[in-house]
Design a protein around this motif. Structure first.
Motif, PDB file in Angstrom:
ATOM      1  N   ARG A  87      -0.198  -1.106 -40.340  1.00  0.00           N
ATOM      2  CA  ARG A  87      -1.514   0.278 -40.672  1.00  0.00           C
ATOM      3  C   ARG A  87      -1.013   1.680 -41.482  1.00  0.00           C
ATOM      4  O   ARG A  87       0.232   2.347 -41.094  1.00  0.00           O
ATOM      5  N   ILE A  88      -1.262   1.832 -42.229  1.00  0.00           N
ATOM      6  CA  ILE A  88      -1.205   2.690 -43.264  1.00  0.00           C
ATOM      7  C   ILE A  88      -1.973   4.182 -43.730  1.00  0.00           C
ATOM      8  O   ILE A  88      -3.048   4.539 -44.006  1.00  0.00           O
ATOM      9  N   PRO A  89      -1.248   5.475 -42.897  1.00  0.00           N
ATOM     10  CA  PRO A  89      -2.436   6.993 -42.589  1.00  0.00           C
ATOM     11  C   PRO A  89      -2.551   7.527 -43.989  1.00  0.00           C
ATOM     12  O   PRO A  89      -2.503   6.672 -45.430  1.00  0.00           O
ATOM     13  N   PRO A  90      -3.873   8.217 -43.997  1.00  0.00           N
ATOM     14  CA  PRO A  90      -4.205   8.792 -45.707  1.00  0.00           C
ATOM     15  C   PRO A  90      -3.497   9.296 -46.511  1.00  0.00           C
ATOM     16  O   PRO A  90      -3.730   9.640 -47.311  1.00  0.00           O
ATOM     17  N   ALA A  91      -2.224   9.514 -45.772  1.00  0.00           N
ATOM     18  CA  ALA A  91      -1.418  10.829 -46.569  1.00  0.00           C
ATOM     19  C   ALA A  91      -0.360   9.921 -47.313  1.00  0.00           C
ATOM     20  O   ALA A  91       0.296  10.453 -48.701  1.00  0.00           O
ATOM     21  N   TYR A  92      -0.694   8.304 -47.466  1.00  0.00           N
ATOM     22  CA  TYR A  92      -0.105   7.353 -48.483  1.00  0.00           C
ATOM     23  C   TYR A  92      -0.918   7.029 -49.054  1.00  0.00           C
ATOM     24  O   TYR A  92      -1.824   6.939 -49.311  1.00  0.00           O
ATOM     25  N   THR A  93       0.082   6.488 -50.554  1.00  0.00           N
ATOM     26  CA  THR A  93      -1.205   5.880 -51.363  1.00  0.00           C
ATOM     27  C   THR A  93      -0.329   4.359 -51.915  1.00  0.00           C
ATOM     28  O   THR A  93       1.328   4.191 -51.828  1.00  0.00           O
ATOM     29  N   ILE A  94      -1.019   3.510 -52.163  1.00  0.00           N
ATOM     30  CA  ILE A  94      -0.062   2.238 -52.521  1.00  0.00           C
ATOM     31  C   ILE A  94      -0.141   2.062 -54.313  1.00  0.00           C
ATOM     32  O   ILE A  94      -1.453   2.401 -54.843  1.00  0.00           O
ATOM     33  N   LEU A 117      -2.493   0.103 -56.979  1.00  0.00           N
ATOM     34  CA  LEU A 117      -3.295  -0.123 -56.121  1.00  0.00           C
ATOM     35  C   LEU A 117      -4.575  -0.326 -56.670  1.00  0.00           C
ATOM     36  O   LEU A 117      -5.124   0.582 -57.057  1.00  0.00           O
ATOM     37  N   LYS A 118      -5.138  -1.547 -57.280  1.00  0.00           N
ATOM     38  CA  LYS A 118      -7.303  -1.435 -57.513  1.00  0.00           C
ATOM     39  C   LYS A 118      -7.548  -2.387 -56.385  1.00  0.00           C
ATOM     40  O   LYS A 118      -7.786  -3.033 -56.704  1.00  0.00           O
ATOM     41  N   PRO A 119      -8.576  -1.686 -56.170  1.00  0.00           N
ATOM     42  CA  PRO A 119      -9.120  -0.593 -55.515  1.00  0.00           C
ATOM     43  C   PRO A 119      -8.115   0.218 -55.464  1.00  0.00           C
ATOM     44  O   PRO A 119      -7.584  -0.547 -54.585  1.00  0.00           O
ATOM     45  N   SER A 120      -8.616   1.617 -55.682  1.00  0.00           N
ATOM     46  CA  SER A 120      -7.839   2.995 -54.731  1.00  0.00           C
ATOM     47  C   SER A 120      -7.711   3.052 -53.682  1.00  0.00           C
ATOM     48  O   SER A 120      -8.991   2.123 -53.176  1.00  0.00           O
ATOM     49  N   VAL A 170       9.141  -6.996 -40.897  1.00  0.00           N
ATOM     50  CA  VAL A 170       9.251  -5.654 -40.992  1.00  0.00           C
ATOM     51  C   VAL A 170      10.092  -5.377 -42.231  1.00  0.00           C
ATOM     52  O   VAL A 170       9.606  -4.644 -43.334  1.00  0.00           O
ATOM     53  N   LYS A 171      11.473  -6.012 -42.421  1.00  0.00           N
ATOM     54  CA  LYS A 171      11.772  -5.804 -42.929  1.00  0.00           C
ATOM     55  C   LYS A 171      12.087  -6.546 -44.907  1.00  0.00           C
ATOM     56  O   LYS A 171      11.714  -6.164 -46.042  1.00  0.00           O
ATOM     57  N   LEU A 172      10.783  -7.860 -44.505  1.00  0.00           N
ATOM     58  CA  LEU A 172      10.334  -8.357 -45.761  1.00  0.00           C
ATOM     59  C   LEU A 172       9.699  -7.248 -46.411  1.00  0.00           C
ATOM     60  O   LEU A 172       9.077  -7.415 -47.693  1.00  0.00           O
ATOM     61  N   PHE A 173       8.605  -6.579 -45.315  1.00  0.00           N
ATOM     62  CA  PHE A 173       7.764  -5.789 -46.045  1.00  0.00           C
ATOM     63  C   PHE A 173       8.032  -4.815 -46.794  1.00  0.00           C
ATOM     64  O   PHE A 173       7.473  -4.170 -47.732  1.00  0.00           O
ATOM     65  N   MET A 174       8.953  -3.807 -46.123  1.00  0.00           N
ATOM     66  CA  MET A 174       9.592  -2.920 -46.760  1.00  0.00           C
ATOM     67  C   MET A 174      10.069  -2.986 -48.218  1.00  0.00           C
ATOM     68  O   MET A 174      10.601  -2.276 -49.706  1.00  0.00           O
ATOM     69  N   ASP A 175      11.066  -4.690 -48.398  1.00  0.00           N
ATOM     70  CA  ASP A 175      11.358  -4.978 -49.075  1.00  0.00           C
ATOM     71  C   ASP A 175      10.991  -5.032 -50.450  1.00  0.00           C
ATOM     72  O   ASP A 175      11.110  -4.516 -51.927  1.00  0.00           O
ATOM     73  N   TYR A 176       8.940  -5.192 -50.482  1.00  0.00           N
ATOM     74  CA  TYR A 176       8.904  -5.842 -51.284  1.00  0.00           C
ATOM     75  C   TYR A 176       7.823  -4.520 -51.519  1.00  0.00           C
ATOM     76  O   TYR A 176       7.085  -3.925 -52.413  1.00  0.00           O
ATOM     77  N   PHE A 177       6.729  -4.164 -50.270  1.00  0.00           N
ATOM     78  CA  PHE A 177       6.515  -2.610 -50.785  1.00  0.00           C
ATOM     79  C   PHE A 177       6.728  -1.473 -50.054  1.00  0.00           C
ATOM     80  O   PHE A 177       6.057  -0.275 -50.957  1.00  0.00           O
ATOM     81  N   GLY A 178       8.063  -1.223 -49.340  1.00  0.00           N
ATOM     82  CA  GLY A 178       8.731   0.755 -49.736  1.00  0.00           C
ATOM     83  C   GLY A 178       8.867   0.904 -50.786  1.00  0.00           C
ATOM     84  O   GLY A 178       7.829   1.923 -50.741  1.00  0.00           O
ATOM     85  N   PRO A 179       9.168   0.581 -52.156  1.00  0.00           N
ATOM     86  CA  PRO A 179       8.844   1.151 -53.168  1.00  0.00           C
ATOM     87  C   PRO A 179       7.296   1.435 -54.422  1.00  0.00           C
ATOM     88  O   PRO A 179       7.563   2.461 -54.685  1.00  0.00           O
ATOM     89  N   ILE A 180       6.448   1.311 -53.220  1.00  0.00           N
ATOM     90  CA  ILE A 180       5.612   1.432 -54.250  1.00  0.00           C
ATOM     91  C   ILE A 180       4.424   2.252 -53.309  1.00  0.00           C
ATOM     92  O   ILE A 180       3.334   2.361 -53.393  1.00  0.00           O
TER      93      ILE A 180
END
Length: 268
Positions: free
Chosen positions: A98-105, A108-111, A146-156
Motif C-alpha cells: 500500500r503506497i500513500p499519496p505522497a509517493y510516486t512510481i 508508471l503509465k498511467p500516472s 518484502v525484500k524482493l519488492f524493495m529490490d525491484y521497486f524500491g529504486p523507483i
C-alpha cells in the motif's frame, strides 16, 4: 514558491478491514513514515472461497500480487471513492503493498493520479513485470517478498513532494489533523486560493483536498472503533458534528453504520 515547515505528528496506517476478516490469515509489515504517513505498508493474506472482497477508500495506491504457482498475476489499484469489491481467486496467497499519496512510481503509465478509482494489470504499467511476478511465486517467506519488492521497486518508488512544497505541506496538514480540516483552513495557512489548491491536488494526486480529508477522517474513525472506542468518543475525537453526521459519512464511504462496523468486526 513558498516554503512550509512540517509540524510534529503521528499518523496511523491505512486500514482495509475486510482483508483482515474475509481471509484465512492476514499479516502486515510497516516501514518508517514520511510526511507523517506510513511510507509503505506490506501485507499478505490467503483468500477463502469468496471471489470478491470489499475495499473502502483510503487515499492510497495498492499493488497486489497473486502468488499462485500457475497463472500468477499482479494488479495495481487506485483508491476507491466508496466501498466496492475487488475480484480475487479462491484459496490463493496474495502479497500486497500500500503506497500513500505522497509517493510516486517513476515511469508508471498511467500516472498515480490517473489510477484513482481504477485498476490496471501491473504488466501493462511496469517493464519486466512477468519476470518479477514469477519471483514472487517462488519466494514463500513474507519478509523475503518484502525484500524482493524493495529490490525491484524500491529504486523507483520515491517521495514525490518535499515537506517544503505546497502539495507536501498540504498532505502533512491533512494527515496530522487526521482529516479534521477544511480547504479554507489550508488556504489561509498557505496563502493560496481554494481554487488553486483544488487544482494542484487534482492535477498531482487525482483527488481534491476535501475528499482526501474526508477519507482520512473516516479512516481515523475506523481505527478508533477498532480500538474499542465508544461511538460517542469517536464522534468527538474525529470531529463529526453528531451521530447522524458520522452515520452519513460511514454509509457514503463504507456502506455501513458505525454500529454495524462494531458488530461485524467484533469491536465490542
Amino acid at each position: 514558491m513558498n516554503e512550509f515547515q512540517v509540524s510534529n505528528g503521528i499518523f496511523f496506517p491505512p486500514f482495509q478491514p475486510n482483508l483482515e476478516i474475509d481471509t484465512d490469515y492476514y499479516i502486515e509489515h510497516r516501514t518508517n513514515s514520511y510526511l507523517h504517513q506510513t511510507s509503505l505498508l506490506f501485507y499478505q493474506f490467503q483468500s477463502k472461497e469468496k471471489e470478491q472482497i470489499p475495499v473502502i477508500p483510503d487515499g492510497c495506491v495498492d499493488i497486489l500480487f497473486c502468488c499462485q504457482s500457475e497463472n500468477s498475476y499482479a494488479t495495481i489499484y487506485g483508491s476507491v471513492y466508496h466501498e466496492q469489491p475487488i475480484t480475487i481467486r479462491k484459496n490463493c496467497e496474495y502479497f500486497g503493498v500500500r503506497i500513500p499519496p505522497a509517493y510516486t512510481i517513476e515511469g508508471l503509465k498511467p500516472s498515480m493520479k490517473e489510477i484513482f478509482n481504477r485498476n490496471y494489470p501491473l504488466a501493462e504499467t511496469v517493464p519486466l513485470m512477468t519476470f518479477i511476478e514469477e519471483l514472487f511465486v517462488k519466494e514463500h517467506d513474507f519478509q523475503g517478498k518484502v525484500k524482493l519488492f524493495m529490490d525491484y521497486f524500491g529504486p523507483i518508488i520515491k517521495p514525490n513532494y518535499t515537506s517544503k512544497s505546497l502539495i507536501g505541506h498540504g498532505l502533512n496538514h491533512i494527515y496530522t489533523k487526521y482529516g479534521q480540516t477544511s480547504i479554507q483552513e489550508l488556504a489561509e495557512e498557505t496563502g493560496y486560493s481554494t481554487r488553486y489548491l483544488r487544482k494542484k491536488f487534482n492535477d498531482n494526486i487525482g483527488i481534491s483536498p476535501k475528499l482526501l480529508s474526508d477519507i482520512i477522517r473516516f479512516q481515523f474513525a475506523l481505527r478508533l472503533l477498532k480500538n474499542k472506542y465508544a461511538i460517542e468518543d469517536v464522534i468527538f475525537e474525529s470531529g463529526y458534528y453528531d451521530q447522524p453526521h458520522i452515520i452519513k459519512e460511514f454509509k457514503k464511504f463504507g456502506s455501513i453504520t458505525p454500529q454495524q462496523f462494531i458488530n461485524t468486526f467484533n469491536c465490542k
